[in-house]
Design an enzyme around this catalytic site. Structure first.
Site, PDB file in Angstrom:
ATOM      1  N   ASP A  16      -9.864  -5.110  -4.351  1.00 49.97           N
ATOM      2  CA  ASP A  16      -9.324  -4.036  -3.500  1.00 49.97           C
ATOM      3  C   ASP A  16     -10.233  -2.808  -3.620  1.00 49.97           C
ATOM      4  OD1 ASP A  16      -7.818  -2.007  -2.265  1.00 49.97           O
ATOM      5  OD2 ASP A  16      -5.916  -2.898  -2.906  1.00 49.97           O
TER       6      ASP A  16
ATOM      7  N   HIS B 289      -7.929  -5.457  -0.040  1.00 52.63           N
ATOM      8  CA  HIS B 289      -6.690  -4.696   0.205  1.00 52.63           C
ATOM      9  C   HIS B 289      -5.875  -5.441   1.262  1.00 52.63           C
ATOM     10  CE1 HIS B 289      -4.173  -1.191  -0.183  1.00 52.63           C
ATOM     11  NE2 HIS B 289      -4.203  -0.966   1.120  1.00 52.63           N
TER      12      HIS B 289
ATOM     13  N   SER C   4       0.831  -1.194   0.000  1.00 47.41           N
ATOM     14  CA  SER C   4       0.000   0.000   0.000  1.00 47.41           C
ATOM     15  C   SER C   4       0.878   1.261   0.000  1.00 47.41           C
ATOM     16  CB  SER C   4      -0.973  -0.059   1.188  1.00 47.41           C
ATOM     17  OG  SER C   4      -1.992   0.891   1.049  1.00 47.41           O
TER      18      SER C   4
END
Length: 230
Positions: A175, A209, A122
């Site tokens: 995600d 995610h 991320s």
């Protein structure tokens, strides 16, 4: 290990997972927003190679605009999570310099940059991409999980010119935080910066995610390929 970690602020507190034999390579892995280096050290231990050490630094605590200015671990400020969101240019550049300081420290202590993979998840993956592409040294590769390229409009001119940089980019197809389309746009952009044949973009059905065992198997394979035992 000689050398003074205190001269590199992020290293002083970093979680380091030592290799089981003489360390000839390193993976520096950067966590995501609100996490710490501990969050990834456990996962990475499961795919560790005996000659590779993992360094998982902790991001500093700063106010994050996206989260109503709440203070949390973050590598730089985030205003939004879309390709056209305004970006914290000075914060991104400062964070990249702090990661480059870790690379320099490792080089002084016997692990040259071409034996270092930079990785992250991320926001940490975003910073790993930006740092590797602007680093004067040729690194062994980048592992970019569920992320994007910060300051993407500044490339390819912002690049240090190292075109032979292997990049493994992975993204969950479900995600909702950083949509897989943003990952795909990033992969296309990267092809204009480095040798397209060195870019691998893998997506995982049903994955939000987060990461999954198949993704970590791909990461291990990438590390084995680009940081072989010497």
């Amino acid at each position: 290990m000689c050398g003074n970690n205190m001269s590199v602020p992020l290293l002083a507190e970093a979680v380091t997972v030592s290799g089981m034999e003489k360390e000839t390579a390193a993976v520096i892995f950067l966590h995501g927003l609100g996490d710490t280096g501990h969050g990834w050290a456990d996962t990475l231990t499961r795919i560790q190679l005996p000659h590779v050490k993992f360094i998982c630094p902790h991001a500093p605590h700063i106010p994050v605009t996206l989260n109503m200015k709440a203070t949390m671990p973050a590598w730089f400020d985030l205003m939004g999570l879309s390709p056209d969101s305004p970006e914290d240019e000075s914060g991104i550049k400062k964070a990249a310099e702090n990661i480059k300081a870790i690379i320099e420290h490792e080089a002084k202590n016997g692990i040259p940059p071409h034996r270092i993979i930079l990785g992250g998840f991320s926001q940490g993956g975003a910073l790993s991409l930006y740092t590797a592409l602007t680093c004067q040294h040729q690194l062994a590769g980048v592992v970019a999980l569920s992320c994007w390229l910060p300051l993407h409009r500044s490339f390819p001119s912002a690049s240090s010119g190292n075109k032979n940089l292997p990049i493994l980019q992975c993204h969950g197809q479900m995600d909702s935080m950083i949509p897989v389309e943003f990952g795909a746009l990033t992969a296309e952009k990267l092809k204009s910066i480095v040798n397209p044949q060195l870019i691998t973009f893998k997506t995982y059905p049903g994955l939000p995610h987060s990461s999954c065992p198949q993704e970590m198997a791909a990461v291990k394979e990438f590390i084995e390929k680009y940081l072989p035992r010497i």
